[in-house]
Design a protein around this motif. Structure first.
Motif, PDB file in Angstrom:
ATOM      1  N   CYS A   1      19.093 101.179  28.991  1.00 37.67           N
ATOM      2  CA  CYS A   1      18.231 102.355  28.933  1.00 37.67           C
ATOM      3  C   CYS A   1      18.472 103.213  30.180  1.00 37.67           C
ATOM      4  N   LEU A   2      18.671 104.511  29.985  1.00 38.00           N
ATOM      5  CA  LEU A   2      18.875 105.428  31.102  1.00 38.00           C
ATOM      6  C   LEU A   2      17.580 105.710  31.845  1.00 38.00           C
ATOM      7  N   ASN A   3      16.441 105.465  31.210  1.00 38.57           N
ATOM      8  CA  ASN A   3      15.144 105.776  31.803  1.00 38.57           C
ATOM      9  C   ASN A   3      14.569 104.610  32.599  1.00 38.57           C
ATOM     10  N   CYS A   4      14.455 103.428  31.986  1.00 40.53           N
ATOM     11  CA  CYS A   4      13.772 102.304  32.639  1.00 40.53           C
ATOM     12  C   CYS A   4      14.720 101.181  33.059  1.00 40.53           C
ATOM     13  N   GLY A   5      15.990 101.211  32.613  1.00 41.74           N
ATOM     14  CA  GLY A   5      16.949 100.189  33.001  1.00 41.74           C
ATOM     15  C   GLY A   5      16.922  98.935  32.141  1.00 41.74           C
ATOM     16  N   CYS A   6      16.118  98.903  31.111  1.00 39.29           N
ATOM     17  CA  CYS A   6      16.040  97.754  30.211  1.00 39.29           C
ATOM     18  C   CYS A   6      17.405  97.535  29.547  1.00 39.29           C
ATOM     19  N   ARG A   7      17.803  96.275  29.388  1.00 39.19           N
ATOM     20  CA  ARG A   7      19.089  95.957  28.761  1.00 39.19           C
ATOM     21  C   ARG A   7      18.892  95.048  27.560  1.00 39.19           C
TER      22      ARG A   7
ATOM     23  N   MET B   1      22.839 107.249  18.886  1.00 42.84           N
ATOM     24  CA  MET B   1      22.345 106.702  20.129  1.00 42.84           C
ATOM     25  C   MET B   1      21.084 105.893  19.839  1.00 42.84           C
ATOM     26  N   ARG B   2      20.965 104.781  20.525  1.00 45.94           N
ATOM     27  CA  ARG B   2      19.802 103.906  20.342  1.00 45.94           C
ATOM     28  C   ARG B   2      18.636 104.389  21.178  1.00 45.94           C
ATOM     29  N   VAL B   3      17.438 103.953  20.789  1.00 45.11           N
ATOM     30  CA  VAL B   3      16.208 104.291  21.505  1.00 45.11           C
ATOM     31  C   VAL B   3      15.616 103.006  22.073  1.00 45.11           C
TER      32      VAL B   3
ATOM     33  N   GLY C   1      13.256 105.751  25.738  1.00 42.11           N
ATOM     34  CA  GLY C   1      14.353 106.484  26.382  1.00 42.11           C
ATOM     35  C   GLY C   1      15.668 106.255  25.657  1.00 42.11           C
ATOM     36  N   SER C   2      16.697 106.973  26.063  1.00 45.54           N
ATOM     37  CA  SER C   2      18.026 106.855  25.470  1.00 45.54           C
ATOM     38  C   SER C   2      18.758 105.649  26.047  1.00 45.54           C
ATOM     39  N   MET C   3      19.516 104.978  25.185  1.00 49.58           N
ATOM     40  CA  MET C   3      20.287 103.806  25.612  1.00 49.58           C
ATOM     41  C   MET C   3      21.773 104.080  25.422  1.00 49.58           C
ATOM     42  N   VAL C   4      22.578 103.623  26.384  1.00 46.39           N
ATOM     43  CA  VAL C   4      24.026 103.776  26.318  1.00 46.39           C
ATOM     44  C   VAL C   4      24.676 102.400  26.329  1.00 46.39           C
ATOM     45  N   LEU C   5      25.881 102.328  25.805  1.00 43.22           N
ATOM     46  CA  LEU C   5      26.617 101.078  25.750  1.00 43.22           C
ATOM     47  C   LEU C   5      27.324 100.845  27.090  1.00 43.22           C
ATOM     48  N   GLU C   6      27.135  99.646  27.659  1.00 46.14           N
ATOM     49  CA  GLU C   6      27.760  99.268  28.925  1.00 46.14           C
ATOM     50  C   GLU C   6      28.439  97.924  28.758  1.00 46.14           C
TER      51      GLU C   6
END
Length: 48
Positions: A30-36, A1-3, A9-14
């Protein structure tokens, strides 16, 4: 998982899709701040 570089925060693939032009691209969100961040260089055509 990316940071996330912004908040650590944790990042997921979308998959982001633009239906008006018919393109899709994978991004890390990012699941925390919404950064893409783009996961691939160029968008691909959406398959029908």
């Amino acid at each position: 998982m990316r940071v996330c570089q912004k908040c650590q925060g944790s990042m997921v693939l979308e998959r982001a899709v633009d239906f008006q032009v018919g393109l899709a691209i994978f991004v890390y969100a990012c699941l925390n701040c919404g950064c893409r961040v783009p996961a691939q260089k160029d968008p691909q055509p959406v398959a029908k």
